[in-house]
Design an enzyme around this catalytic site. Structure first.
Site, PDB file in Angstrom:
ATOM      1  N   ASP A  27       1.144   4.044  -3.054  1.00 23.41           N
ATOM      2  CA  ASP A  27       0.775   5.446  -2.857  1.00 23.41           C
ATOM      3  C   ASP A  27       1.930   6.384  -3.196  1.00 23.41           C
ATOM      4  O   ASP A  27       1.747   7.388  -3.893  1.00 23.41           O
ATOM      5  CB  ASP A  27       0.327   5.671  -1.419  1.00 23.41           C
ATOM      6  CG  ASP A  27      -0.969   4.957  -1.086  1.00 23.41           C
ATOM      7  OD1 ASP A  27      -1.687   4.579  -2.024  1.00 23.41           O
ATOM      8  OD2 ASP A  27      -1.261   4.771   0.109  1.00 23.41           O
ATOM      9  N   GLU A  31       0.827  -1.207   0.000  1.00 24.31           N
ATOM     10  CA  GLU A  31       0.000   0.000   0.000  1.00 24.31           C
ATOM     11  C   GLU A  31       0.859   1.254   0.000  1.00 24.31           C
ATOM     12  O   GLU A  31       0.643   2.177  -0.787  1.00 24.31           O
ATOM     13  CB  GLU A  31      -0.917   0.008   1.227  1.00 24.31           C
ATOM     14  CG  GLU A  31      -1.834   1.199   1.309  1.00 24.31           C
ATOM     15  CD  GLU A  31      -2.800   1.244   0.158  1.00 24.31           C
ATOM     16  OE1 GLU A  31      -2.784   2.253  -0.575  1.00 24.31           O
ATOM     17  OE2 GLU A  31      -3.556   0.278  -0.036  1.00 24.31           O
ATOM     18  N   SER A  40      -7.315   2.156  -3.904  1.00 16.36           N
ATOM     19  CA  SER A  40      -6.085   2.661  -3.306  1.00 16.36           C
ATOM     20  C   SER A  40      -5.155   3.237  -4.364  1.00 16.36           C
ATOM     21  O   SER A  40      -4.318   4.085  -4.053  1.00 16.36           O
ATOM     22  CB  SER A  40      -5.345   1.532  -2.579  1.00 16.36           C
ATOM     23  OG  SER A  40      -5.893   1.281  -1.320  1.00 16.36           O
TER      24      SER A  40
END
Length: 602
Positions: free
Chosen positions: A301, A297, A515
């Protein structure tokens, strides 16, 4: 002087009375049901330390909200006139009577000013106290609760306060908040990447009239890169500056660490001009950025958000604390409130980054209404200061955030056990921009794109036209009783959300989920901020009034997604349609057109 026995007794009793807490009638302030999936275990250790956060009513939030609407409305003469940190704090400062009442109550329980941490505006008070004292203060009993996924929380299902305090305290947490605040990552889309097939590499470009040069590389149908996104969203050739004061940031929680070495591999592969550049790390509550444990994650990002925006100065906020709390290993502190710690920090920051992307959320129904409303007001404060906040809309379609339809429950936690579509929070807050997902070129809605309608927040004014237009298109009775047609609708916009090529621990992988969509959209917002700041204008700040104004009147500023749907809860979910829809919002950004629009604004 001799003192009689009677006098001595009277004086002694007076002293004891002064030292003991005053006797007040305690009344229940809040109760909750234990959400499904949680099981009550042992009583919480009495010596466990908890950071007790007390929300004191903000004296003039309606005035701040009015300022926010005016400075975010592109048709208002005040557009872009953001408030200073000090001006915001002045508007939300609590009434002195409330502060005094709370301070007196804390003093009755032996807490002094040295034990109290206050927000700059004074609307939040935090004290670190052991469970035993908290139980006495709140007339509560804390237990360890374990979720089916193994995470644990220390919570109570009911707490009380002296009756006279109820008007001076909005809520106290952690008490009834059972939110897990997990990443919006569709992990079932996580798979090791393979190189594009020769036929694909040699395939002709895909015609996309709205894209840069009118076409997109054929490989973008299976491998999303920074180049693909800049082609698809009409930003090829735009290079931002590093020294305008513009900043961009991503948030990280739950020991998701962003790797510097993986970033260099990503830059070498996708953004060669960025090689040897990096990002700042800001630690909150002891947050780490362990380089031996890179997280999918965090890497997703930072790599895509900072790859799109290079060389704009970039920050990764890493916030310490994560579930599970395991009381039998000698831990004396409850550290599973990371989101509240980040919110404390960012609200106390006078000049936060102008664009912040977050890819974490939880079921709206697990968040107490008063807590959700107060957190949402915090986002409004950031918007008033010129900050744009993007949140991924979720990976469960219209369901509860669970990307696996087979395990979605979609049952209310309020005792009714009613089947309903379940939106996520914070995306359901009207003061943030919720980002749904698309896939492929030409784009279609990705089937896990979170969307729907809030059960906590009413439809905001900026949705007064677009959302009713969508609802009028639904056949009579469609999903009747499954959603709240008068609630704040999500998402607002969308971006690509699958087949993203990222590097994790030195290897290249595909990752999917909204995400990916949130940092992608945030990246183009940061580029728009660059254009405005270079032109001597303010940052965009709170985006939604602008997005809905543009979406209604400017054809082509967003790429309208009209195919696909977001199944969940045993249904096919909503359909993407012309105009706004609860799958992809107004669609994906056309940076070139949006840049001309925002440069024409004050």
């Amino acid at each position: 002087m001799r003192v009689s026995l009677k006098t001595w007794v009277v004086l002694a009793l007076a002293g004891l009375t002064a030292a003991a807490p005053s006797v007040h009638t305690v009344k229940v302030k809040e109760t909750t049901r234990v959400p499904r999936g949680w099981t009550k275990r042992d009583k919480a250790p009495r010596d466990l330390l908890i950071d007790l956060r007390i929300a004191i009513p903000q004296s003039n939030f309606p005035a701040l909200e009015q300022h926010l609407w005016e400075i975010s409305d592109p048709f208002n003469e005040r557009y872009g006139a953001h408030l200073s940190h000090e001006e915001v704090n002045e508007l939300i400062a609590p009434h002195p009577e409330s502060v005094g009442a709370v301070d007196a109550w804390l003093a009755e329980h032996g807490l002094t000013e040295a034990d109290i941490a206050r927000s700059p505006a004074g609307d939040w008070v935090k004290v670190r106290v052991p469970v035993g004292k908290v139980e006495n203060m709140l007339d509560a009993t804390y237990h360890v609760y374990e979720h089916a996924d193994g995470s644990t929380l220390v919570r109570t299902t009911s707490y009380g306060l002296p009756e006279h305090l109820h008007a001076h305290v909005e809520f106290i947490q952690p008490t009834t908040l059972f939110s897990r605040f997990r990443p919006n990552k569709a992990t079932f889309h996580f798979s090791q990447a393979v190189s594009a097939a020769p036929a694909e590499e040699n395939a002709p470009a895909i015609s996309v009239p709205s894209a840069s040069g009118g076409s997109v590389d054929a490989s973008c149908n299976t491998n999303i890169t920074v180049t693909c996104l800049k082609q698809l969203y009409n930003a090829v050739g735009y290079t931002p500056l590093a020294n305008t004061g513009n900043q961009v940031a991503a948030t990280g929680y739950l020991e998701e660490f962003a790797s510097f070495s993986d970033l260099q591999l990503f830059f070498k592969s996708q953004v060669p001009a960025a090689v040897n550049s990096s990002f700042n790390v800001i630690s909150i509550n002891g947050g780490l950025n362990n380089q031996t444990e890179p997280g999918g994650e965090a890497n997703l990002d930072t790599q895509f958000l900072f790859g799109i925006t290079h060389p704009i100065p970039a920050t990764f906020f890493t916030t310490g604390g994560r579930p599970p709390f395991i009381p039998d290993i000698g831990s004396t502190e409850n550290t599973n409130e990371p989101y509240l710690d980040w919110l404390d920090f960012i609200l106390n920051t006078p000049h936060p980054p102008q664009t912040i992307s977050t890819s974490y959320a939880d079921d709206e129904q697990t968040v107490p209404v008063n807590f959700a409303q107060r957190v949402c007001q915090g986002f409004a404060q950031l918007g008033a200061k010129g900050v744009s906040l993007t949140f991924s809309s979720g990976d469960g379609g219209v369901g509860d955030g669970d990307p696996d339809p087979a395990t979605q429950e979609c049952i209310t936690n309020d005792g009714r056990n009613k089947t309903e579509f379940l939106p996520l929070f914070p995306p359901s807050c009207p003061f943030v921009t919720a980002v749904g997902g698309t896939i492929h070129v030409p784009e279609t809605a990705v089937d896990f794109s979170g969307g729907g309608f809030s059960n906590v927040f009413d439809r905001p004014l900026f949705q007064a036209v677009a959302v009713p237009e969508f609802l009028e298109k639904l056949a009579p009775g469609t999903f009747k009783g499954l959603f709240n047609p008068n609630g704040r609708a999500i998402p607002d916009v969308a971006a690509q959300a699958d087949n993203f090529l990222v590097f994790i621990d030195g290897e290249e992988f595909h990752i999917g989920g909204t995400s990916a969509a949130a940092p992608t959209f945030a990246g183009f917002v940061s580029l728009l901020n660059d254009a405005r700041i270079r032109a001597g204008k303010s940052s965009l700040g709170f985006l939604n009034p602008l997005i809905y104004s543009i979406g209604l009147v400017h054809t082509g500023a967003f790429n309208d997604i009209t195919t696909g749907n977001n199944p969940g809860c045993g249904t096919e979910g909503f359909n993407a349609t012309a105009g706004w829809d609860p799958v992809t919002g107004f669609g994906t950004p056309n940076f070139g057109i949006l840049k001309e629009i925002v440069l024409a604004l004050p």
